[in-house]
Design a protein around this motif. Structure first.
Motif, PDB file in Angstrom:
ATOM      1  N   GLY A  21      44.902  17.698  15.432  1.00  0.00           N
ATOM      2  CA  GLY A  21      43.590  17.750  14.989  1.00  0.00           C
ATOM      3  C   GLY A  21      42.844  18.964  15.605  1.00  0.00           C
ATOM      4  O   GLY A  21      43.360  19.707  16.282  1.00  0.00           O
ATOM      5  N   ASN A  22      41.422  18.782  15.756  1.00  0.00           N
ATOM      6  CA  ASN A  22      40.769  19.513  16.357  1.00  0.00           C
ATOM      7  C   ASN A  22      40.530  19.407  17.841  1.00  0.00           C
ATOM      8  O   ASN A  22      39.850  20.342  18.687  1.00  0.00           O
ATOM      9  CB  ASN A  22      39.212  19.554  15.691  1.00  0.00           C
ATOM     10  N   ASN A  23      41.050  18.319  18.528  1.00  0.00           N
ATOM     11  CA  ASN A  23      40.965  18.243  20.030  1.00  0.00           C
ATOM     12  C   ASN A  23      41.961  19.017  20.456  1.00  0.00           C
ATOM     13  O   ASN A  23      43.314  18.648  20.612  1.00  0.00           O
ATOM     14  CB  ASN A  23      40.948  16.773  20.304  1.00  0.00           C
ATOM     15  N   ARG A  24      41.593  20.031  21.266  1.00  0.00           N
ATOM     16  CA  ARG A  24      42.702  20.932  21.888  1.00  0.00           C
ATOM     17  C   ARG A  24      42.539  20.707  23.369  1.00  0.00           C
ATOM     18  O   ARG A  24      43.653  21.445  23.881  1.00  0.00           O
ATOM     19  CB  ARG A  24      42.009  22.389  21.709  1.00  0.00           C
ATOM     20  N   GLU A  25      41.636  19.906  24.067  1.00  0.00           N
ATOM     21  CA  GLU A  25      41.641  19.690  25.634  1.00  0.00           C
ATOM     22  C   GLU A  25      42.965  18.930  25.895  1.00  0.00           C
ATOM     23  O   GLU A  25      43.662  19.707  27.020  1.00  0.00           O
ATOM     24  CB  GLU A  25      40.615  18.728  25.953  1.00  0.00           C
ATOM     25  N   PRO A  26      43.825  18.130  25.476  1.00  0.00           N
ATOM     26  CA  PRO A  26      45.244  17.749  26.017  1.00  0.00           C
ATOM     27  C   PRO A  26      46.238  19.033  25.952  1.00  0.00           C
ATOM     28  O   PRO A  26      46.772  18.917  26.774  1.00  0.00           O
ATOM     29  CB  PRO A  26      45.450  16.686  24.947  1.00  0.00           C
ATOM     30  N   LEU A  27      46.075  19.516  24.980  1.00  0.00           N
ATOM     31  CA  LEU A  27      47.111  20.928  24.629  1.00  0.00           C
ATOM     32  C   LEU A  27      46.720  21.686  25.813  1.00  0.00           C
ATOM     33  O   LEU A  27      47.660  22.297  26.479  1.00  0.00           O
ATOM     34  CB  LEU A  27      47.032  21.487  23.481  1.00  0.00           C
ATOM     35  N   LEU A  28      45.518  22.003  26.054  1.00  0.00           N
ATOM     36  CA  LEU A  28      45.442  23.032  27.253  1.00  0.00           C
ATOM     37  C   LEU A  28      45.374  22.387  28.408  1.00  0.00           C
ATOM     38  O   LEU A  28      45.862  23.277  29.581  1.00  0.00           O
ATOM     39  CB  LEU A  28      43.542  23.266  27.083  1.00  0.00           C
ATOM     40  N   ALA A  29      45.285  20.904  28.818  1.00  0.00           N
ATOM     41  CA  ALA A  29      45.772  20.678  29.915  1.00  0.00           C
ATOM     42  C   ALA A  29      47.376  20.746  30.239  1.00  0.00           C
ATOM     43  O   ALA A  29      47.525  20.994  31.526  1.00  0.00           O
ATOM     44  CB  ALA A  29      45.127  18.950  29.857  1.00  0.00           C
ATOM     45  N   HIS A  30      47.915  20.426  29.213  1.00  0.00           N
ATOM     46  CA  HIS A  30      49.450  20.623  29.605  1.00  0.00           C
ATOM     47  C   HIS A  30      49.873  22.143  29.736  1.00  0.00           C
ATOM     48  O   HIS A  30      50.613  22.204  30.808  1.00  0.00           O
ATOM     49  CB  HIS A  30      50.095  20.135  28.101  1.00  0.00           C
ATOM     50  N   LEU A  31      49.362  22.993  29.039  1.00  0.00           N
ATOM     51  CA  LEU A  31      49.572  24.538  29.377  1.00  0.00           C
ATOM     52  C   LEU A  31      49.103  24.518  30.878  1.00  0.00           C
ATOM     53  O   LEU A  31      49.680  25.677  31.311  1.00  0.00           O
ATOM     54  CB  LEU A  31      48.911  25.225  28.164  1.00  0.00           C
ATOM     55  N   SER A  32      48.047  24.190  31.377  1.00  0.00           N
ATOM     56  CA  SER A  32      47.548  24.460  32.444  1.00  0.00           C
ATOM     57  C   SER A  32      48.350  24.057  33.405  1.00  0.00           C
ATOM     58  O   SER A  32      48.599  24.687  34.466  1.00  0.00           O
ATOM     59  CB  SER A  32      45.942  23.891  32.597  1.00  0.00           C
ATOM     60  N   MET A  33      48.976  22.683  33.583  1.00  0.00           N
ATOM     61  CA  MET A  33      49.823  22.250  34.286  1.00  0.00           C
ATOM     62  C   MET A  33      51.229  23.228  34.158  1.00  0.00           C
ATOM     63  O   MET A  33      51.874  23.257  35.352  1.00  0.00           O
ATOM     64  CB  MET A  33      50.120  20.738  34.001  1.00  0.00           C
ATOM     65  N   PHE A  34      51.654  23.564  33.195  1.00  0.00           N
ATOM     66  CA  PHE A  34      52.676  24.196  33.141  1.00  0.00           C
ATOM     67  C   PHE A  34      52.736  25.444  33.793  1.00  0.00           C
ATOM     68  O   PHE A  34      53.640  26.032  34.458  1.00  0.00           O
ATOM     69  CB  PHE A  34      53.178  24.500  31.728  1.00  0.00           C
ATOM     70  N   ALA A  35      51.663  26.345  33.541  1.00  0.00           N
ATOM     71  CA  ALA A  35      51.219  27.476  34.198  1.00  0.00           C
ATOM     72  C   ALA A  35      51.111  27.363  35.594  1.00  0.00           C
ATOM     73  O   ALA A  35      51.799  28.217  36.468  1.00  0.00           O
ATOM     74  CB  ALA A  35      50.093  28.115  33.734  1.00  0.00           C
ATOM     75  N   ALA A  36      50.492  26.313  36.139  1.00  0.00           N
ATOM     76  CA  ALA A  36      50.324  26.121  37.704  1.00  0.00           C
ATOM     77  C   ALA A  36      51.671  25.991  38.283  1.00  0.00           C
ATOM     78  O   ALA A  36      51.803  26.521  39.574  1.00  0.00           O
ATOM     79  CB  ALA A  36      49.274  24.819  37.900  1.00  0.00           C
ATOM     80  N   CYS A  37      52.632  25.016  37.681  1.00  0.00           N
ATOM     81  CA  CYS A  37      53.713  24.902  38.247  1.00  0.00           C
ATOM     82  C   CYS A  37      54.747  26.160  38.410  1.00  0.00           C
ATOM     83  O   CYS A  37      55.467  26.291  39.068  1.00  0.00           O
ATOM     84  CB  CYS A  37      54.582  23.611  37.743  1.00  0.00           C
ATOM     85  N   ALA A  38      54.508  26.873  37.485  1.00  0.00           N
ATOM     86  CA  ALA A  38      55.228  28.198  37.405  1.00  0.00           C
ATOM     87  C   ALA A  38      54.977  29.080  38.482  1.00  0.00           C
ATOM     88  O   ALA A  38      55.620  29.748  38.991  1.00  0.00           O
ATOM     89  CB  ALA A  38      55.244  28.749  35.885  1.00  0.00           C
ATOM     90  N   ILE A  39      53.681  29.120  38.565  1.00  0.00           N
ATOM     91  CA  ILE A  39      52.864  30.120  39.849  1.00  0.00           C
ATOM     92  C   ILE A  39      53.595  29.603  41.120  1.00  0.00           C
ATOM     93  O   ILE A  39      53.922  30.178  41.801  1.00  0.00           O
ATOM     94  CB  ILE A  39      51.470  30.050  39.639  1.00  0.00           C
ATOM     95  N   TRP A  40      53.516  27.991  41.142  1.00  0.00           N
ATOM     96  CA  TRP A  40      53.964  27.771  42.581  1.00  0.00           C
ATOM     97  C   TRP A  40      55.480  27.889  42.694  1.00  0.00           C
ATOM     98  O   TRP A  40      56.043  27.823  43.798  1.00  0.00           O
ATOM     99  CB  TRP A  40      53.526  26.196  42.585  1.00  0.00           C
ATOM    100  N   GLY A  41      56.120  27.817  41.356  1.00  0.00           N
ATOM    101  CA  GLY A  41      57.479  27.975  41.583  1.00  0.00           C
ATOM    102  C   GLY A  41      57.991  29.283  42.228  1.00  0.00           C
ATOM    103  O   GLY A  41      58.823  29.542  42.918  1.00  0.00           O
ATOM    104  N   LEU A  42      57.151  30.449  41.483  1.00  0.00           N
ATOM    105  CA  LEU A  42      57.376  31.673  42.011  1.00  0.00           C
ATOM    106  C   LEU A  42      56.830  32.037  43.475  1.00  0.00           C
ATOM    107  O   LEU A  42      57.493  32.796  44.346  1.00  0.00           O
ATOM    108  CB  LEU A  42      56.552  32.750  41.055  1.00  0.00           C
ATOM    109  N   MET A  43      55.647  31.130  43.919  1.00  0.00           N
ATOM    110  CA  MET A  43      55.261  31.254  45.083  1.00  0.00           C
ATOM    111  C   MET A  43      56.205  30.841  46.273  1.00  0.00           C
ATOM    112  O   MET A  43      56.128  31.345  47.362  1.00  0.00           O
ATOM    113  CB  MET A  43      54.044  30.236  45.367  1.00  0.00           C
ATOM    114  N   ALA A  44      57.214  30.063  46.070  1.00  0.00           N
ATOM    115  CA  ALA A  44      58.179  29.478  46.975  1.00  0.00           C
ATOM    116  C   ALA A  44      59.021  30.676  47.443  1.00  0.00           C
ATOM    117  O   ALA A  44      59.175  31.014  48.659  1.00  0.00           O
ATOM    118  CB  ALA A  44      59.159  28.474  46.323  1.00  0.00           C
ATOM    119  N   PRO A  45      59.759  31.548  46.603  1.00  0.00           N
ATOM    120  CA  PRO A  45      60.695  32.655  47.163  1.00  0.00           C
ATOM    121  C   PRO A  45      59.692  33.850  47.770  1.00  0.00           C
ATOM    122  O   PRO A  45      60.037  34.276  48.735  1.00  0.00           O
ATOM    123  CB  PRO A  45      61.461  33.208  45.981  1.00  0.00           C
TER     124      PRO A  45
END
Length: 309
Positions: A7-31
């Motif tokens: 539907g038109n509610n994009r907030e859950p999708l954006l929340a999942h994309l935000s979490m994925f991006a944050a964890c990818a950033i932190w994964g690169l931050m480790a090395p």
């Protein structure tokens, strides 16, 4: 995944994309963070720079956003949230990363959903199901395998038990923060939450790590160390915390915690390619055990699901 993605509610999708991006950033931050702490910095100074740099960036950014009134009692509540969500979490993880390998540090981060499940049961009265119990046993087996491997090798490329345990404590601290303060942080905007939490964290850390950090930053840095430290502060802290607070406002704590599985995938690839870590068969088996444990924990029903049924 949370329902309501259609539907038109994009907030859950954006929340999942935000979490994925944050964890990818932190994964690169480790090395990258590990390399910076190998060439010029140490754990305490990196924590101090990360927290104080984050505070400065969030307060500057808040000048360009809508101002929110925060009563004194909530300002003090942010101090408690900062202790578990930033001070203990970042000190444990960063100091642990300085001792152990980036691969171990990132694999240990996947234990957070298990801590989140246990604390949610104790604090939020979430039900403990057979799937959750099996998930905890699998996850603990993977973590124990890493720790035993670290005890036998004691290397910053294979693993060090001191660093592994510090990173484990950091995950417990953040899971406790999610259980205690998740509802509270939803009351305010991303910038209000972070500017107060990082300010309190800076105040708490300054007497402990401030003088030492000052002595470290007076030494000459290489361009690589400077860029890696800037990545940790700007992306790993400022951008990463914006993304995760945005996701926390929509997703359940156990779902937020589950996204930690992204971190070791990124960290393992970059660490092995950069020569900062060695991937062994025990690492691979630990990943399988922990991932399956996390999967079982997050797929089991929440209290809301059971009440709805």
């Amino acid at each position: 995944m949370e329902s309501n993605l259609s539907g038109n509610n994009r907030e859950p999708l954006l929340a999942h994309l935000s979490m994925f991006a944050a964890c990818a950033i932190w994964g690169l931050m480790a090395p990258l963070g590990k390399d910076a702490m190998t060439h010029g910095l140490d754990g305490p100074s990196m924590v101090m720079l990360r927290v104080s740099g984050g505070a400065l960036l969030f307060w500057i950014a808040s000048l360009f956003t809508k101002r929110e009134h925060v009563p004194l009692r909530h300002v003090l509540t942010f101090a408690g949230a900062a202790v578990f969500g930033i001070v203990c979490n970042q000190c444990g993880y960063t100091i642990g990363l300085s001792l152990t390998s980036p691969i171990n540090a990132s694999i240990v981060t996947t234990s957070m959903p298990i801590f989140a499940m246990i604390l949610a049961a104790l604090i939020l009265k979430e039900p403990i199901t057979s799937k959750k119990v099996l998930g905890v046993l699998l996850g603990c087996s993977g973590a124990l395998m890493l720790i035993l491997t670290s005890m036998s090798h004691a290397s910053d490329k294979v693993g060090d038990i001191r660093g592994d345990l510090c990173c484990l404590g950091a995950q417990f601290s953040y899971a406790l923060y999610l259980s205690l303060f998740n509802k509270f942080v939803k009351r305010y905007s991303i910038f209000t939450v972070n500017k107060w939490m990082f300010l309190w964290a800076t105040i708490f850390l300054l007497p402990l790590a401030g003088p030492h950090t000052w002595s470290m930053i007076r030494e000459p840095w290489s361009a690589t160390t400077l860029l890696e430290t800037a990545y940790v502060i700007v992306f790993g802290t400022f951008i990463g915390y914006i993304l995760i607070i945005k996701a926390q406002k929509i997703l359940r704590p156990t779902v937020v915690a589950a996204y930690n599985y992204v971190q070791p995938v990124v960290a393992v690839v970059v660490s092995v390619l950069a020569g900062l870590g060695v991937l062994t068969w025990t690492h691979a088996l630990a990943v399988v055990l922990v991932f399956n444990g996390v999967s079982l924990v997050t797929k089991s029903k929440s209290r809301r699901d059971m009440e709805a049924k």
